[in-house]
Design an enzyme around this catalytic site. Structure first.
Site, PDB file in Angstrom:
ATOM      1  N   GLU D  74      40.289  32.062  33.163  1.00 25.06           N
ATOM      2  CA  GLU D  74      41.207  32.233  31.992  1.00 25.06           C
ATOM      3  C   GLU D  74      42.789  31.967  32.505  1.00 25.06           C
ATOM      4  O   GLU D  74      43.473  31.186  31.370  1.00 25.06           O
ATOM      5  CB  GLU D  74      41.603  33.730  31.553  1.00 25.06           C
ATOM      6  CG  GLU D  74      40.344  34.085  30.647  1.00 25.06           C
ATOM      7  CD  GLU D  74      38.933  34.523  31.699  1.00 25.06           C
ATOM      8  OE1 GLU D  74      39.093  34.547  32.827  1.00 25.06           O
ATOM      9  OE2 GLU D  74      37.800  34.530  31.141  1.00 25.06           O
ATOM     10  N   HIS D 143      35.422  45.090  26.144  1.00 24.57           N
ATOM     11  CA  HIS D 143      35.131  44.249  25.028  1.00 24.57           C
ATOM     12  C   HIS D 143      36.040  44.381  23.728  1.00 24.57           C
ATOM     13  O   HIS D 143      36.195  43.789  22.757  1.00 24.57           O
ATOM     14  CB  HIS D 143      33.930  43.906  24.452  1.00 24.57           C
ATOM     15  CG  HIS D 143      33.054  42.954  25.602  1.00 24.57           C
ATOM     16  ND1 HIS D 143      32.773  43.367  26.856  1.00 24.57           N
ATOM     17  CD2 HIS D 143      32.626  41.691  25.542  1.00 24.57           C
ATOM     18  CE1 HIS D 143      32.122  42.444  27.374  1.00 24.57           C
ATOM     19  NE2 HIS D 143      32.012  41.371  26.516  1.00 24.57           N
TER      20      HIS D 143
HETATM   21  C1  LIG Z   1      37.169  37.690  32.696  1.00 21.64           C
HETATM   22  C2  LIG Z   1      36.009  37.369  31.934  1.00 21.64           C
HETATM   23  N1  LIG Z   1      35.772  36.191  31.061  1.00 21.64           N
HETATM   24  C3  LIG Z   1      34.982  35.952  30.464  1.00 21.64           C
HETATM   25  C4  LIG Z   1      33.800  37.093  30.208  1.00 21.64           C
HETATM   26  C5  LIG Z   1      32.882  36.825  29.288  1.00 21.64           C
HETATM   27  N2  LIG Z   1      31.424  36.481  29.813  1.00 21.64           N
HETATM   28  C6  LIG Z   1      30.632  37.446  30.193  1.00 21.64           C
HETATM   29  S1  LIG Z   1      29.499  37.035  31.082  1.00 21.64           S
HETATM   30  C7  LIG Z   1      30.032  35.362  31.192  1.00 21.64           C
HETATM   31  C8  LIG Z   1      29.258  34.359  31.984  1.00 21.64           C
HETATM   32  C9  LIG Z   1      29.100  34.723  33.319  1.00 21.64           C
HETATM   33  O1  LIG Z   1      28.611  33.670  34.037  1.00 21.64           O
HETATM   34  P1  LIG Z   1      27.980  33.995  35.862  1.00 21.64           P
HETATM   35  O2  LIG Z   1      29.279  34.499  36.442  1.00 21.64           O
HETATM   36  O3  LIG Z   1      27.306  32.711  35.749  1.00 21.64           O
HETATM   37  O4  LIG Z   1      27.092  35.365  35.661  1.00 21.64           O
HETATM   38  P2  LIG Z   1      25.698  35.471  34.766  1.00 21.64           P
HETATM   39  O5  LIG Z   1      25.883  35.932  33.536  1.00 21.64           O
HETATM   40  O6  LIG Z   1      25.066  34.090  34.820  1.00 21.64           O
HETATM   41  O7  LIG Z   1      24.927  36.405  35.591  1.00 21.64           O
HETATM   42  C10 LIG Z   1      31.162  35.101  30.397  1.00 21.64           C
HETATM   43  C11 LIG Z   1      32.126  34.043  30.291  1.00 21.64           C
HETATM   44  C12 LIG Z   1      34.020  38.092  31.098  1.00 21.64           C
HETATM   45  N3  LIG Z   1      32.959  39.100  30.772  1.00 21.64           N
HETATM   46  N4  LIG Z   1      35.013  38.307  31.850  1.00 21.64           N
END
Ligand SMILES: Cc1ncc(C[n+]2csc(CCOP(=O)(O)OP(=O)(O)O)c2C)c(N)n1
Ligand SMILES: Cc1ncc(C[n+]2csc(CCOP(=O)(O)OP(=O)(O)O)c2C)c(N)n1
Ligand SMILES: [Mg+2]
Ligand SMILES: [Mg+2]
Lengths: 382, 340, 382, 340
Positions: D74, D143
């Protein structure tokens, strides 16, 4: 708590490397890779690991369907990734700490969180996050990567207190490696040389963003170079390989050889078979076929084939396990559905001592509920 | 109001004369001497003793495992301090200036504030995040923040701000022993402004207890930290020149607020002003005046005046003295309220 | 604006490398290193570069003494680092953008900011940050590393708008590499392949924290591996080497060869001879002798010796330069001291249009000043 | 009050029925069609069309150079958006949820808010940071943030929060054309709650103009975003059941506030309440009630009531309906104020 989990004190033999070729122990067909050493696990341990992986997969299916039925809220599936979750937690000792994300249900379960406790927060019930004393599992982390500096800090605190035999294992995804918290946490880990293992579950996707758009570095593992710590790439769909490298990393964290540094970054290369969460529709952004190639190397299948080959597992045992798993999950659901959250609990545990204004607010809510009844609060808001 | 020993009270303990930053340092020293689990971490807190010397001598006394220079990364500092606290230690994290606390904002509001509640009380984060705050010392840009309201608006955090050396030490010790995360804001403008008798050894000034610095009957003026002094000067001037009798309430803890003391004082005087350096809009002054009119409207005889920083970024030091509420502005604002 | 700065379009020849051995062109005694290529700069350009470096050093001395006299506020000295500053800015073309920290006075000056404009903010006068149109220099960044994602964004914007011949050069220190913003900015730069050059002025210290406690990585340059971008280590006390690698990096940013990526991380290895700022006392945390070794390789001396050897400079010219520099600085101080800040300016430029409440606040302050006089505001606050 | 065309007014433009999130998307589409310099960036805004589909179809229409999936960072998103704006573009950065805006807090408050003033007007940051905010959709932890007050307290930022599809599009277009950085908070609870007639093509709902959603004479209730609907429901109930005539003012822009409309309404009714989801303490309700008593104390007949989220972290979804101000709580609070 996982069935028959036992402490395994053997010195593991896996290489710590930054080669781009992931460490692998089992071939897709369950045979042992040439030159690979199978980790020294007893038949019981192997069978238990298999059972937990199987349970994880079944739990995932049940949770997805509970969500569809409106019985739990948004759920993050783990199918395809349970092998790595179970294996990393098998490598832990009971006293080690686990920092999970919203996806590490199986990792938590194996390290001592009950299935019912996993389900409760998904039903809006907070006590699921309050694990019993002695179960060293943090509540799941939702803001991406924020657990990494905290995990580093706990490892550091343990080291400062002389408890270097309490390692910390911290999970996160490939997307998480883009956040500043990943960088700051790993840099601190390098500088203060803490007993921590950082496991990147590189499942190729961060929701809709593919790994190659997340970063221009060839591997996640090579990011460790920036922090002066070692890293290793491992086939995340190979539970024995994951177990092996994690065990080695934990052992190094606790007992580094002369000149060795404690922290390790593990890149466990895997794939998210399903949706990011039950609120996600992956068909919008990726090809359904993509998963197929990975499924050929499925962790549960691989372990099953290996155990059959080794004569540790047969169809009868497999059926028994299925039955036991079914009952365990059913009981957990029943337990999780037998409780509900008292609205007044939200005022508790904000501070150790409830401030006056909060007490007033609690009483105000109680009076309103008394006056109008709970139905008045359950109106659909929109 | 505070029931603890105030300066001058004979606690039997030997006394020394300290300024505010020395009192902070003495507070750290005192707790670290008695409790092995207290560690100090941050940028330049070690050998350098802190850019304001708030940790001077601690490194020499307690060594580099307890007075720890970290890499330059505030989220790393606060995030790892949360981990240290979870592991059973009592970390004191220094943010070099309040203006540099924002990279750690997420760790503070999303985690430090919430780990207790989200874990249903299972995990707690007893830690102190110290930060020099406020303007008036001709510091460069971004060095003069006073955004206490951000942290007051986040349930689960406590916010403390001393205005005297005695309180600085006593509040810091109370914060260090508090089971919840505390943001400890130090008024750097008055770090060295004056000395006060401070007992050696341990004592606490309890959190969430405001202190009436000057009793009065015409108007209640609420303030804290560095603004306490110009407020008291204004009060004295008003007494001398206009015969206006000002009660000055130093809030000391900004979250959770001592609403009882605030409202009691107001019920006595019926008029009020709030003085703070932060911008007016959505500052803590709004909370105080809003609370007062909720709790004691029938006593209210005039609008509650907010005498605050303007709704602009803190200007360069060339004109910061016009930005901060000076005694002259405070005095004028009080007079307007009293004459309403 | 720097004397006689000219655009230099030559294709530079320096290697882009992640070797730990820094690129060097001049030996400490001003002779050319074996195998090194001297960048293709005209005698006038070399002399001008020398003059600017000399001016920078003199400006530093004067600024420190102005601060001691209370005529300016806290100042961040650059002695020892001016060579790298001048050289990087010489490598820029006029249309390129510069993102400086609080220490890059000389870099800003060479890229078009007047000395008076440098001094004004130090006297609390804001207009110093409002550089004339066409001078592509951002106001100095004080919150560490925050300029990095912004510089990346500007380079990205230029690229999206087809202005790839406008590169962005972003300065920061060794300490800055620990911040999340460094990581996020460089990772974005790699993913979006933007025309930006990131210059880490590794002066061995972040206030009192030595480089080796800032990160466990051996070099700063190797951190580029995490972002899939190239990096180069250069002797930051060697202005010709710094010029060369910066020129090469800028050229690659604008015109990458096939398969080449635009962004580069430059680690310019140097030393902060003096205090972190005039508010700092380095004797508390480091050995005075440490600087001596570095001073043997001083950038101004080296350039001077080289120019003498090459017959471009002699004592007469040197003296002329000194005189001109003295006058330039004196005039700048006079200019900066001839203006003062109107308190009402603080209400301007908060938004394009002043909100009503702000207008009221401005009027309120005006009325108070009218009523009580400015003396009432100038009381010492503490 | 707004002088622009309100829904239903015949602007000659064709009309379509859209819900709020569709209106946001249509606003982006409309501006992007007309202005090449508008680009959208964020996590999952491209192919995926945004986790709430607020950018659905834009990637297909405008391609990956204008609808850009970024890495998960972010501060990187907001920091690079600042750079994009400095380079002459009009970036629209999406924060996936308001709870994930905090890693970008430093870039927003220390830089986006201040580049204009610190450069004496030379550099400006015309950009929009969109974020779905608020609770009520049974989302996971972190959220459901509603911390608008943080941004209102930072001079240099604007904060906008629509409550209807028509306003969502018109305010978003106004925000996109605004020369200053705007935090655009979208009430995700009512993203799909109802449809409204929305003109095709371009129109602006001007910033800093509140809208009186319901005229009334007994009490003024100030709210915004998702809380507007339960407030209107409460107002209708109160009219039906108690004959209480409630004026509902939807602030629409939270910074800079439309103080004139706020105060005018209050002068008419003499009583007020503020409804918001954020925690009560140091929330925006405090600013509004504080401003009212400063400007119109002599009209005040009762304490100004704050009907807000409680001073706790947002609870798990199991009980969030008790945390948010429901119609029943709003109604009760209004009645208390009217009967004071
Ligand atoms: C700081 C933050 N930004 C955005 C989100 C929204 N979000 C939840 S999961 C996700 C993707 C995460 O990807 P990754 O780190 O590869 O983990 P995965 O879900 O694939 O296990 C996002 C963008 C969040 N939870 N926290
Ligand atoms: C975010 C932030 N944290 C802390 C500070 C205080 N501070 C100013 S300069 C500095 C050290 C910077 O070191 P480095 O990046 O190496 O640059 P140098 O000053 O050596 O040129 C610190 C900690 C700051 N300005 N910003
Ligand atoms: Mg992933
Ligand atoms: Mg440095």
């Amino acid at each position: 708590m996982s069935a028959q989990k036992e402490l395994n004190q053997q010195e593991p033999t896996s290489r710590v490397t930054t080669d781009t070729q992931p460490v692998q122990v089992l071939e897709a067909d369950g045979s042992v890779c040439p030159n690979a050493t199978v980790p020294d696990l007893s038949d019981e341990e192997l069978l238990s690991m298999y059972e937990d992986t199987k349970l994880a997969r079944r739990f995932d299916q049940r949770a997805i369907s509970l969500q569809r039925q409106g019985r739990i809220a948004t759920y993050a599936p783990m199918t395809g990734q349970e092998g790595a979750q179970v294996a990393t937690s098998y490598a832990l000792e009971q006293r080690d700490w686990l920092f999970p994300t919203y996806r590490e249900h199986a990792a938590k379960y194996v390290h001592g969180v009950s299935l019912a406790a996993l389900l409760k927060p998904l039903r809006g019930i907070r006590e699921g996050y309050a694990v019993p004393d002695g179960v060293n599992v943090m509540p799941e982390y939702i803001p991406i990567a924020t657990q990494i500096p905290q995990a580093m800090g706990m490892a550091w605190g343990n080291k400062l207190q002389g408890k270097v035999d309490h390692a910390v294992l911290c999970h996160f995804g490939d997307g998480a490696t883009s956040e500043g918290d990943f960088h700051e946490g790993l840099n601190f880990a390098g500088v203060f040389d803490v007993p921590a293992v950082f496991v990147c579950n590189n499942n190729q996707w961060a929701i809709s963003v593919p790994r190659e758009r997340q970063t221009a570095s060839e591997t996640i593992a090579q990011k460790a170079q920036a922090y002066g710590i070692e890293s290793v790439r491992v086939d995340g769909l190979d539970p024995l390989a994951v177990y092996q490298v994690t065990k080695a990393a934990l052992s190094k964290a606790k007992n580094p050889a002369a000149g060795e540094r404690r922290p390790t970054l593990i890149e466990a290369v895997q794939y998210r078979y399903g949706a990011h969460t039950t609120a996600d529709d992956p068909s919008v952004y990726r090809d359904d076929d993509e998963a197929e190639e990975w499924k050929d190397k499925d962790p549960l299948d691989r372990l099953q084939k290996y155990l059959y080959k080794e004569g540790i597992l047969d169809e009868e045992i497999d059926a028994e396990l299925d039955e036991r798993i079914e009952t365990t999950i059913k009981n957990a659901i029943t337990e999780a559905e037998s409780v509900s959250e008292d609205p007044e609990l939200m005022f508790e545990h904000v501070y150790e001592e409830m401030p006056d204004r909060l007490r007033e607010q609690r009483d105000e809510l109680a009076a309103l509920r008394e006056k109008y009844g709970d139905e008045a609060f359950e109106e659909v808001l929109e | 109001m505070s029931s603890t020993a105030e300066p001058g009270t004979d606690t039997g303990a030997p006394i020394e004369k300290l300024n505010l930053v020395e009192a902070v340092c003495d507070g750290l020293y005192t707790e670290m001497s008695q409790h092995d689990d207290v560690v100090v971490l941050g940028e330049d807190v070690g050998k350098n003793g802190g850019v304001f010397r708030a940790t001077a001598g601690l490194y020499e006394e307690f060594g580099e495992e307890r007075v720890i220079d970290t890499p330059l990364a505030e989220a790393g500092i606060v995030g790892s301090a949360i981990g240290l606290a979870l592991s059973g230690m009592r970390p004191v994290a220094e943010m070099q200036f309040m203006g540099f606390i924002y990279p750690a904002f997420d760790q503070l509001v999303s985690h430090a504030a919430r780990l207790r509640s989200r874990s249903h009380g299972q995990y707690t984060v007893p830690m102190v995040v110290r930060a020099p705050y406020g303007g008036g010392i001709h510091a460069p840009e971004h060095h003069s923040e006073s955004k206490e309201a951000f942290f007051v608006h986040e349930p689960g955090l406590k916010v403390v701000c001393p205005s005297t050396p005695y309180d600085a030490k006593g509040l810091l010790i109370a914060a260090l022993r508090d089971p919840d995360p505390v943001i400890f804001l130090e008024p750097k403008l008055i770090y060295r402004a004056f000395k006060q008798e401070v007992p050696k050894g341990s004592y606490e000034v309890p959190l969430s207890e405001a202190s009436v610095r000057r009793e009065g009957s015409d108007i209640s003026v609420y303030t804290w930290g560095a603004m306490t002094r110009p407020t008291l000067i204004a009060a004295d001037n008003l007494a001398d020149e206009y015969g206006v009798d000002v009660e000055v309430v130093d809030l000391r803890t900004l979250s959770p607020l001592d609403i009882e003391t605030i409202v009691e004082s107001f019920k006595k005087t019926g008029r009020a002003a709030v003085v703070h350096e932060a911008p007016k809009t959505a500052g803590l002054g709004a909370e105080i005046s809003s609370t007062i009119q909720e709790e004691a409207l029938l006593h209210q005889e005039a609008p509650i005046k907010r005498i605050t920083g303007f709704d602009t970024p803190m200007p360069l030091h060339g004109v910061e003295d016009y930005y901060l509420p000076q005694a002259v502005r405070i005095q004028d604002g009080i007079l307007e309220t009293v004459e309403f």
